[in-house]
Write a protein that holds these residues in place. Structure first.
Motif, PDB file in Angstrom:
ATOM      1  N   ALA A   1     -14.539   3.349  -6.415  1.00  0.00           N
ATOM      2  CA  ALA A   1     -15.554   2.958  -7.150  1.00  0.00           C
ATOM      3  C   ALA A   1     -15.489   3.534  -8.580  1.00  0.00           C
ATOM      4  CB  ALA A   1     -16.757   3.560  -6.688  1.00  0.00           C
ATOM      5  N   GLY A   2     -16.280   2.626  -9.465  1.00  0.00           N
ATOM      6  CA  GLY A   2     -16.262   3.000 -10.837  1.00  0.00           C
ATOM      7  C   GLY A   2     -17.042   2.060 -11.817  1.00  0.00           C
ATOM      8  N   PRO A   3     -17.540   2.322 -12.900  1.00  0.00           N
ATOM      9  CA  PRO A   3     -18.222   1.262 -13.527  1.00  0.00           C
ATOM     10  C   PRO A   3     -17.481   0.351 -14.290  1.00  0.00           C
ATOM     11  CG  PRO A   3     -17.831   3.261 -14.911  1.00  0.00           C
ATOM     12  CD  PRO A   3     -17.231   3.484 -13.485  1.00  0.00           C
ATOM     13  N   PHE A   4     -17.859  -0.865 -14.585  1.00  0.00           N
ATOM     14  CA  PHE A   4     -17.538  -1.829 -15.550  1.00  0.00           C
ATOM     15  C   PHE A   4     -17.957  -1.362 -16.980  1.00  0.00           C
ATOM     16  CE2 PHE A   4     -18.064  -4.674 -11.694  1.00  0.00           C
ATOM     17  CZ  PHE A   4     -16.788  -5.046 -11.526  1.00  0.00           C
ATOM     18  N   LEU A   5     -17.227  -1.816 -17.808  1.00  0.00           N
ATOM     19  CA  LEU A   5     -17.738  -1.102 -19.265  1.00  0.00           C
ATOM     20  C   LEU A   5     -17.446  -2.377 -20.171  1.00  0.00           C
ATOM     21  CD1 LEU A   5     -14.935   1.855 -19.380  1.00  0.00           C
ATOM     22  CD2 LEU A   5     -17.405   1.895 -18.843  1.00  0.00           C
ATOM     23  N   GLY A   6     -18.660  -2.351 -21.262  1.00  0.00           N
ATOM     24  CA  GLY A   6     -18.617  -3.275 -21.996  1.00  0.00           C
ATOM     25  C   GLY A   6     -17.433  -3.038 -23.335  1.00  0.00           C
ATOM     26  N   GLU A   7     -17.821  -3.941 -24.083  1.00  0.00           N
ATOM     27  CA  GLU A   7     -16.726  -3.866 -25.194  1.00  0.00           C
ATOM     28  C   GLU A   7     -17.038  -2.550 -26.345  1.00  0.00           C
ATOM     29  OE1 GLU A   7     -14.193  -5.853 -26.178  1.00  0.00           O
ATOM     30  OE2 GLU A   7     -14.735  -6.991 -24.445  1.00  0.00           O
ATOM     31  N   ASP A   8     -18.331  -1.997 -26.094  1.00  0.00           N
ATOM     32  CA  ASP A   8     -18.645  -0.788 -26.627  1.00  0.00           C
ATOM     33  C   ASP A   8     -18.128   0.355 -25.956  1.00  0.00           C
ATOM     34  OD1 ASP A   8     -20.492  -0.876 -24.646  1.00  0.00           O
ATOM     35  OD2 ASP A   8     -22.481  -0.883 -25.863  1.00  0.00           O
ATOM     36  N   GLY A   9     -17.906   0.353 -24.694  1.00  0.00           N
ATOM     37  CA  GLY A   9     -17.316   1.500 -23.711  1.00  0.00           C
ATOM     38  C   GLY A   9     -18.400   1.904 -22.885  1.00  0.00           C
ATOM     39  N   LYS A  10     -19.747   1.361 -22.991  1.00  0.00           N
ATOM     40  CA  LYS A  10     -20.625   2.033 -22.222  1.00  0.00           C
ATOM     41  C   LYS A  10     -20.706   1.299 -20.926  1.00  0.00           C
ATOM     42  CE  LYS A  10     -23.340   3.417 -26.279  1.00  0.00           C
ATOM     43  NZ  LYS A  10     -24.509   3.268 -27.074  1.00  0.00           N
ATOM     44  N   PRO A  11     -21.214   1.869 -19.793  1.00  0.00           N
ATOM     45  CA  PRO A  11     -21.172   1.222 -18.757  1.00  0.00           C
ATOM     46  C   PRO A  11     -22.170  -0.054 -18.598  1.00  0.00           C
ATOM     47  CG  PRO A  11     -22.008   3.463 -18.529  1.00  0.00           C
ATOM     48  CD  PRO A  11     -21.397   3.110 -19.741  1.00  0.00           C
ATOM     49  N   LEU A  12     -22.077  -1.027 -17.627  1.00  0.00           N
ATOM     50  CA  LEU A  12     -22.879  -2.085 -17.665  1.00  0.00           C
ATOM     51  C   LEU A  12     -22.880  -2.792 -16.454  1.00  0.00           C
ATOM     52  CD1 LEU A  12     -20.394  -4.582 -17.622  1.00  0.00           C
ATOM     53  CD2 LEU A  12     -20.820  -4.458 -20.058  1.00  0.00           C
ATOM     54  N   GLY A  13     -22.230  -2.243 -15.212  1.00  0.00           N
ATOM     55  CA  GLY A  13     -22.470  -2.593 -13.939  1.00  0.00           C
ATOM     56  C   GLY A  13     -21.400  -1.633 -13.129  1.00  0.00           C
ATOM     57  N   SER A  14     -21.157  -1.857 -11.779  1.00  0.00           N
ATOM     58  CA  SER A  14     -20.518  -1.128 -10.915  1.00  0.00           C
ATOM     59  C   SER A  14     -19.439  -1.869 -10.139  1.00  0.00           C
ATOM     60  CB  SER A  14     -21.352  -0.322 -10.055  1.00  0.00           C
ATOM     61  OG  SER A  14     -22.249   0.673 -10.849  1.00  0.00           O
ATOM     62  N   LEU A  15     -18.356  -1.394  -9.578  1.00  0.00           N
ATOM     63  CA  LEU A  15     -17.453  -2.053  -8.718  1.00  0.00           C
ATOM     64  C   LEU A  15     -17.478  -0.870  -7.702  1.00  0.00           C
ATOM     65  CD1 LEU A  15     -15.635  -3.709  -7.107  1.00  0.00           C
ATOM     66  CD2 LEU A  15     -13.930  -3.039  -8.421  1.00  0.00           C
ATOM     67  N   VAL A  16     -17.977  -1.100  -5.975  1.00  0.00           N
ATOM     68  CA  VAL A  16     -17.820   0.115  -5.146  1.00  0.00           C
ATOM     69  C   VAL A  16     -17.244  -0.885  -4.134  1.00  0.00           C
ATOM     70  CG1 VAL A  16     -19.322   1.389  -3.808  1.00  0.00           C
ATOM     71  CG2 VAL A  16     -20.235   1.047  -6.079  1.00  0.00           C
ATOM     72  N   VAL A  17     -15.999  -0.265  -3.551  1.00  0.00           N
ATOM     73  CA  VAL A  17     -15.588  -0.884  -2.344  1.00  0.00           C
ATOM     74  C   VAL A  17     -15.565   0.091  -1.203  1.00  0.00           C
ATOM     75  CG1 VAL A  17     -13.169  -1.817  -1.232  1.00  0.00           C
ATOM     76  CG2 VAL A  17     -13.880  -2.275  -3.645  1.00  0.00           C
ATOM     77  N   VAL A  18     -16.233  -0.325  -0.183  1.00  0.00           N
ATOM     78  CA  VAL A  18     -16.650   0.500   1.084  1.00  0.00           C
ATOM     79  C   VAL A  18     -16.049  -0.348   2.317  1.00  0.00           C
ATOM     80  CG1 VAL A  18     -18.710   1.371   0.081  1.00  0.00           C
ATOM     81  CG2 VAL A  18     -18.640  -0.836   1.520  1.00  0.00           C
ATOM     82  N   GLU A  19     -15.759   0.549   3.242  1.00  0.00           N
ATOM     83  CA  GLU A  19     -15.510   0.204   4.858  1.00  0.00           C
ATOM     84  C   GLU A  19     -16.689   0.077   5.546  1.00  0.00           C
ATOM     85  OE1 GLU A  19     -12.101   0.463   8.007  1.00  0.00           O
ATOM     86  OE2 GLU A  19     -12.079   1.932   6.334  1.00  0.00           O
ATOM     87  N   ALA A  20     -17.122  -1.078   6.024  1.00  0.00           N
ATOM     88  CA  ALA A  20     -18.180  -1.269   6.872  1.00  0.00           C
ATOM     89  C   ALA A  20     -17.744  -2.399   8.059  1.00  0.00           C
ATOM     90  CB  ALA A  20     -19.245  -1.810   5.947  1.00  0.00           C
ATOM     91  N   ALA A  21     -18.682  -2.005   8.980  1.00  0.00           N
ATOM     92  CA  ALA A  21     -18.481  -2.945  10.324  1.00  0.00           C
ATOM     93  C   ALA A  21     -18.724  -4.409  10.092  1.00  0.00           C
ATOM     94  CB  ALA A  21     -19.142  -2.570  11.439  1.00  0.00           C
ATOM     95  N   ASP A  22     -19.685  -4.675   9.084  1.00  0.00           N
ATOM     96  CA  ASP A  22     -19.923  -6.073   9.011  1.00  0.00           C
ATOM     97  C   ASP A  22     -20.843  -6.219   7.724  1.00  0.00           C
ATOM     98  OD1 ASP A  22     -22.591  -5.292   9.608  1.00  0.00           O
ATOM     99  OD2 ASP A  22     -22.183  -5.961  11.720  1.00  0.00           O
ATOM    100  N   ARG A  23     -21.025  -7.442   7.436  1.00  0.00           N
ATOM    101  CA  ARG A  23     -21.565  -7.462   6.178  1.00  0.00           C
ATOM    102  C   ARG A  23     -23.166  -6.865   6.351  1.00  0.00           C
ATOM    103  NH1 ARG A  23     -21.403 -10.986   1.845  1.00  0.00           N
ATOM    104  NH2 ARG A  23     -23.516 -11.332   0.632  1.00  0.00           N
ATOM    105  N   ALA A  24     -23.817  -6.822   7.083  1.00  0.00           N
ATOM    106  CA  ALA A  24     -25.065  -6.219   6.978  1.00  0.00           C
ATOM    107  C   ALA A  24     -25.033  -4.949   6.885  1.00  0.00           C
ATOM    108  CB  ALA A  24     -25.866  -6.357   8.631  1.00  0.00           C
ATOM    109  N   ALA A  25     -23.997  -4.051   7.224  1.00  0.00           N
ATOM    110  CA  ALA A  25     -23.811  -2.799   7.202  1.00  0.00           C
ATOM    111  C   ALA A  25     -23.365  -2.468   5.727  1.00  0.00           C
ATOM    112  CB  ALA A  25     -22.548  -1.999   8.171  1.00  0.00           C
ATOM    113  N   ALA A  26     -22.540  -3.221   5.273  1.00  0.00           N
ATOM    114  CA  ALA A  26     -22.440  -3.063   3.684  1.00  0.00           C
ATOM    115  C   ALA A  26     -23.591  -3.229   2.935  1.00  0.00           C
ATOM    116  CB  ALA A  26     -21.214  -4.199   3.395  1.00  0.00           C
ATOM    117  N   GLU A  27     -24.450  -4.348   3.318  1.00  0.00           N
ATOM    118  CA  GLU A  27     -25.565  -4.398   2.478  1.00  0.00           C
ATOM    119  C   GLU A  27     -26.580  -3.359   2.448  1.00  0.00           C
ATOM    120  OE1 GLU A  27     -27.304  -8.108   4.257  1.00  0.00           O
ATOM    121  OE2 GLU A  27     -26.210  -9.441   2.953  1.00  0.00           O
TER     122      GLU A  27
END
Length: 98
Positions: A40-66
């Motif tokens: 996991a970690g943040p997406f960064l804008g041109e100014d170097g400040k966070p503007l979003g996130s990417l998180v990768v998880v292991e889950a049984a199905d989409r409902a569990a990931a949600e």
């Protein structure tokens, strides 16, 4: 199955992110200890400040990931303008036994 959780912050919500970060990190540390969090970690804008996130998880199905995405303190704080959850296949540079 792996799921990529792609989150984009609402404009002008950096302070919400900063204020909520300690509980968000605690949450991810718990997922990591359980073996659910892959990376996991943040997406960064041109100014170097966070503007979003990417998180990768292991889950049984989409409902569990949600459910994992919804339980994130950032989501609870209303940080995100959008959240996209996609099944993901780790092909290159995957750790052994992924």
């Amino acid at each position: 199955m792996l799921f990529a959780i792609i989150c984009k912050d609402k404009p002008d919500h950096l302070q919400v992110r900063l204020d909520t970060r300690p509980t968000h990190v605690d949450y991810l540390n718990g997922l990591n200890a359980a073996g659910t969090l892959k990376f996991a970690g943040p997406f960064l804008g041109e100014d170097g400040k966070p503007l979003g996130s990417l998180v990768v998880v292991e889950a049984a199905d989409r409902a569990a990931a949600e459910a994992l995405a919804a339980a994130d303190p950032y989501a609870d704080a209303g940080l995100f303008a959008s959240v996209e959850i996609l099944p993901w296949n780790w092909v290159f540079n995957a750790p052994e036994g992924k």
